[in-house]
Design an enzyme around this catalytic site. Structure first.
Site, PDB file in Angstrom:
ATOM      1  N   LYS A 166       0.860  -1.187   0.000  1.00  0.00           N
ATOM      2  CA  LYS A 166       0.000   0.000   0.000  1.00  0.00           C
ATOM      3  C   LYS A 166       0.897   1.237   0.000  1.00  0.00           C
ATOM      4  O   LYS A 166       1.872   1.288   0.749  1.00  0.00           O
ATOM      5  CB  LYS A 166      -0.895  -0.035   1.244  1.00  0.00           C
ATOM      6  CG  LYS A 166      -2.109   0.847   1.145  1.00  0.00           C
ATOM      7  CD  LYS A 166      -3.176   0.435   2.157  1.00  0.00           C
ATOM      8  CE  LYS A 166      -4.382   1.324   2.044  1.00  0.00           C
ATOM      9  NZ  LYS A 166      -5.515   0.851   2.834  1.00  0.00           N
ATOM     10  N   GLU A 218     -19.555  -5.987   9.978  1.00  0.00           N
ATOM     11  CA  GLU A 218     -20.533  -5.245  10.768  1.00  0.00           C
ATOM     12  C   GLU A 218     -21.591  -6.163  11.380  1.00  0.00           C
ATOM     13  O   GLU A 218     -22.026  -5.952  12.519  1.00  0.00           O
ATOM     14  CB  GLU A 218     -21.209  -4.170   9.904  1.00  0.00           C
ATOM     15  CG  GLU A 218     -20.318  -2.982   9.549  1.00  0.00           C
ATOM     16  CD  GLU A 218     -19.345  -3.241   8.388  1.00  0.00           C
ATOM     17  OE1 GLU A 218     -19.407  -4.334   7.781  1.00  0.00           O
ATOM     18  OE2 GLU A 218     -18.520  -2.357   8.095  1.00  0.00           O
ATOM     19  N   ARG A 251     -25.673  -2.797   6.854  1.00  0.00           N
ATOM     20  CA  ARG A 251     -25.354  -4.203   6.610  1.00  0.00           C
ATOM     21  C   ARG A 251     -25.876  -5.126   7.695  1.00  0.00           C
ATOM     22  O   ARG A 251     -26.038  -6.305   7.473  1.00  0.00           O
ATOM     23  CB  ARG A 251     -23.827  -4.377   6.633  1.00  0.00           C
ATOM     24  CG  ARG A 251     -23.164  -3.911   5.443  1.00  0.00           C
ATOM     25  CD  ARG A 251     -22.410  -5.042   4.834  1.00  0.00           C
ATOM     26  NE  ARG A 251     -22.164  -4.719   3.458  1.00  0.00           N
ATOM     27  CZ  ARG A 251     -21.028  -4.933   2.842  1.00  0.00           C
ATOM     28  NH1 ARG A 251     -20.040  -5.504   3.495  1.00  0.00           N
ATOM     29  NH2 ARG A 251     -20.894  -4.620   1.581  1.00  0.00           N
TER      30      ARG A 251
HETATM   31  C1  LIG Z   1     -18.919  -2.438   4.683  1.00  0.00           C
HETATM   32  C2  LIG Z   1     -17.753  -1.509   4.774  1.00  0.00           C
HETATM   33  N1  LIG Z   1     -17.180  -1.278   5.976  1.00  0.00           N
HETATM   34  C3  LIG Z   1     -16.138  -0.428   6.071  1.00  0.00           C
HETATM   35  C4  LIG Z   1     -15.643   0.197   4.968  1.00  0.00           C
HETATM   36  C5  LIG Z   1     -14.515   1.219   5.101  1.00  0.00           C
HETATM   37  N2  LIG Z   1     -13.332   0.781   4.365  1.00  0.00           N
HETATM   38  C6  LIG Z   1     -12.999   1.309   3.167  1.00  0.00           C
HETATM   39  S1  LIG Z   1     -11.601   0.667   2.537  1.00  0.00           S
HETATM   40  C7  LIG Z   1     -11.379  -0.286   3.892  1.00  0.00           C
HETATM   41  C8  LIG Z   1     -10.162  -1.165   3.980  1.00  0.00           C
HETATM   42  C9  LIG Z   1     -10.089  -2.108   2.837  1.00  0.00           C
HETATM   43  O1  LIG Z   1      -8.913  -2.846   2.928  1.00  0.00           O
HETATM   44  P1  LIG Z   1      -8.436  -3.683   1.686  1.00  0.00           P
HETATM   45  O2  LIG Z   1      -9.599  -4.369   1.074  1.00  0.00           O
HETATM   46  O3  LIG Z   1      -7.325  -4.539   2.134  1.00  0.00           O
HETATM   47  O4  LIG Z   1      -7.950  -2.592   0.647  1.00  0.00           O
HETATM   48  P2  LIG Z   1      -6.648  -1.676   0.732  1.00  0.00           P
HETATM   49  O5  LIG Z   1      -7.121  -0.310   1.117  1.00  0.00           O
HETATM   50  O6  LIG Z   1      -5.695  -2.240   1.728  1.00  0.00           O
HETATM   51  O7  LIG Z   1      -6.094  -1.704  -0.648  1.00  0.00           O
HETATM   52  C10 LIG Z   1     -12.401  -0.114   4.818  1.00  0.00           C
HETATM   53  C11 LIG Z   1     -12.482  -0.779   6.116  1.00  0.00           C
HETATM   54  C12 LIG Z   1     -16.283  -0.052   3.744  1.00  0.00           C
HETATM   55  N3  LIG Z   1     -15.897   0.535   2.621  1.00  0.00           N
HETATM   56  N4  LIG Z   1     -17.321  -0.915   3.678  1.00  0.00           N
END
Ligand SMILES: Cc1ncc(C[n+]2csc(CCOP(=O)(O)OP(=O)(O)O)c2C)c(N)n1
Length: 637
Positions: free
Chosen positions: A282, A367, A395
């Site tokens: 990242k 969630e 959710r």
């Molecule tokens: C249902 C839900 N909960 C929380 C989020 C907030 N959120 C956005 S990106 C993220 C992290 C995602 O991590 P990853 O899939 O590993 O992607 P990266 O940013 O590391 O590339 C979160 C928790 C969301 N988008 N949807």
């Protein structure tokens, strides 16, 4: 930087002509462009930087948009947007009328499926693949999902189903060992184990593995020998057990590896769904991002040289006040526990985590599980605070009803990002929680008018130990805190009168309180007298106060940052169905309109929906003094 190659790329067709060496140069230019743009617009940066090479390789190999590419969450899709006809609009991202910060179907035919809430990509991709098969369309479906997004149950439901149905979706795990914060859970450890034991698979082995050119018997022997020599994934990875053909892990920043592997996946017909495990970093390629704890997940405008934000808010956010207050209270009460679904810093619970690590639980992007786990904690006499954004709590609705409300369990819901949220737009707006919680029996539903009220509501909910309760608060900061004051719990179901007057009663529920105060001051100075009420509770509603207001005012206006079905609907239901006395007042409501509000600044969003101070004033004048409004309109003409 001069974008020698990027300047020539408008659509994926253009980059399909390039050689690997040119693709490598393109990745440098694309990375530079992304950093440059996001430094001026703010937005999601780290995730996009991590998928530069993957984005290029996918569009180079697959026949997008005929082959369908689905980005989970969509926050990493800025490079994809740049390469799919939106290069010249990318600097408009997240601004009014500009590109959306996530994936949006009506923005481009390359945006296969709208995303923003996580972990939906494999389900959507499976649906698309099944439809293609029925239509005898052999084009490919590729879902790119992060290791954070893979912590959600929905992703497993989809993997499980895809494996059982044996549909040839291609799932690419973008494993950067990061969610917003560090990822949590057994899956995360499992992926690390896969990665370290198998540290970057021999690329020739992978290609051999996916090549079905060998005579069957020979291929089988070769496969066995390779498997044995690696001695790692023997017995099958979890993904193989789920019915996938597992490949990887491979280096997601090395185009010499990505391109041949993707080419082979594209050229071969498999009798199984594919799971390609790709390792990325990242924030890759931007020192300040790579070194940051959150890898520059979401940033404000920043200085590219120093990596420092260009502006910093001095006031504490509602989320920080929530985290600090709960943390303070937990020092006095060791039954308080805090739960987040992968949003520790977003909800302010990182502060709680530092002070009470043993009573803090980050459950991952889960969630539904967070809510039911909180219900379990409540059955044992703990005081669980489930801090979840309004939009993500959607959710967990069945869990809220079935596991919490019906059992009348005292789970406390701290609902962050209530109302419009600005640049993250419609997918992230907190529009429905008042409606979806207020209709549930047993619930106590509160909304904080300002930061002081938030503290009072946190303290109140600690005391509510015989039923579920919720309190909502918006993104960012409000009027600020008077730190010299002590804030005490409030009486359940009691609204407060901030000002008494005759012209109209303005009943506020939530954080429009500041705008209501400004509007009231403006009207006071014009000679009108306003009763200004902060209702505090949608449920139980302060019916005594409402009766008084109805008895003494010809006009009533309610206002809340939410959809139909919330506070105003409860007021109207009381007036029309529950109140014995006939109503003679004119009652109107300011609620969110019946449409999704596009990304913009929160100020503009509230202006657009008629909830800024001036619009509220005009609304009131149109009710109490329509001639005055008409005159003003004529004067403006
Ligand atoms: C249902 C839900 N909960 C929380 C989020 C907030 N959120 C956005 S990106 C993220 C992290 C995602 O991590 P990853 O899939 O590993 O992607 P990266 O940013 O590391 O590339 C979160 C928790 C969301 N988008 N949807």
């Amino acid at each position: 930087m001069e974008y020698k190659i990027l300047n020539k790329i408008d659509y994926p067709l253009d980059l399909r002509k390039l050689k690997i060496a040119e693709l490598k140069l393109l990745s440098e230019e694309l990375r530079h462009k992304l950093i440059d743009v996001v430094s001026k617009t703010g937005g999601h940066l780290g995730a996009g930087l991590g998928v530069i090479e993957l984005t290029i390789a996918l569009h180079h190999i697959f026949d997008t948009p005929t082959d369908k590419l689905i980005w989970d969450v969509g926050h990493q899709s800025y490079p994809h947007k740049i390469l799919t006809g939106r290069k010249d609009q990318i600097q408009t991202i997240r601004q009014k009328g500009g590109l959306y910060g996530f994936v949006k179907r009506n923005e481009s035919k390359y945006d296969t499926f709208g995303t923003a809430h996580s972990s939906t990509s494999i389900s959507a991709g499976l649906g698309i693949k099944i439809a293609k098969e029925i239509k005898k369309d052999t084009s490919k479906v590729i879902c790119v999902i992060g290791d954070g997004a893979l912590s959600a149950g929905m992703a497993y439901e989809a993997l499980n189903n895809a494996g059982a149905l044996n549909k040839q979706v291609i799932v690419i795990l973008n494993d950067n060992d990061m969610s917003i914060d560090k990822p949590v859970g057994a899956m995360s450890s499992y992926l690390s184990k896969l990665m370290s034991s198998n540290s970057y698979s021999n690329i020739r082995w992978i290609i051999k593995k996916i090549s079905n050119k060998f005579p069957k018997v020979f291929a089988k022997t070769l496969y066995k020998a390779e498997e044995f020599s690696k001695g790692i994934v023997s017995g099958g990875t979890l993904f193989e057990e789920l019915g996938f053909f597992y490949l990887g892990p491979i280096d997601g920043h090395n185009l010499d590896h990505l391109i041949p592997v993707l080419k082979n996946i594209n050229n071969n017909n498999f009798d199984k769904p594919i799971f390609l495990h790709v390792i990325t970093k990242k924030g890759k390629g931007y020192k300040h991002a790579e070194e940051a704890n959150d890898k520059f997940h979401g940033v404000n405008k920043f200085d590219v040289i120093t990596g420092s934000p260009l502006s910093k808010s001095n006031s504490k956010s509602y989320s920080e006040i929530f985290g600090e207050t709960l943390s303070q209270e937990a020092k006095k009460d060791n039954t308080i526990v805090a739960i987040t679904a992968a949003m520790a810093s977003g909800t302010g619970l990182n502060i709680f985590a530092q002070n009470h690590p043993k009573r803090f639980f980050d459950v991952g992007i889960a969630e539904q599980h967070a809510v039911t786990m909180s219900a379990g904690l409540a059955t044992e006499g703990m005081k669980p605070f489930a801090a979840i954004y309004s939009t993500f709590l959607q959710r967990a609705y069945d869990q809220i009803i079935h596991d919490v409300a019906i059992q009348k369990l005292p789970v406390r819901f701290a609902i962050d990002r209530a109302g419009q949220v600005g640049a993250d737009g419609a997918t992230h707006a907190g529009s429905f929680d008042i409606a979806y919680l207020s209709c549930l029996p047993n619930f106590i539903v509160m909304a904080a008018g300002d930061e002081q009220e938030l503290i009072k509501m946190i303290k109140t909910s600690i005391l509510i130990d015989d039923r579920p309760s919720s309190f909502r608060f918006p993104r960012g900061s409000g009027v600020g805190l008077d730190i010299k004051k002590e804030f005490l719990p409030i009486e359940i179901g009691k609204g407060r009168v901030l000002q008494e007057g005759n012209s109209i009663a303005l009943i506020n529920f939530g954080a429009r309180l500041g705008a209501c105060q400004d509007c009231t001051n403006a009207l006071n100075s014009k000679g009108y007298t306003i009763s200004l009420i902060d209702a505090r509770f949608a449920k139980p509603m302060d019916t005594k106060l409402l009766d008084d207001l109805l008895n003494n005012h010809e006009f009533i206006l309610t206002i809340e940052e939410g959809s139909i079905g919330g506070f105003s609907s409860i007021v109207l239901d009381y007036i029309h169905n529950k109140r014995s006395k006939k109503n003679s007042s004119v009652v109107q409501n300011l609620i969110f309109p019946d449409k999704f509000i596009d990304h913009n600044t929160p100020e503009n969003q509230y202006k657009e929906i008629g909830m800024d101070a001036k619009s509220i004033e005009n609304k009131i004048l149109s009710m109490i003094d329509p001639k005055e409004v008409d005159l003003k309109i004529i004067r403006n003409l």
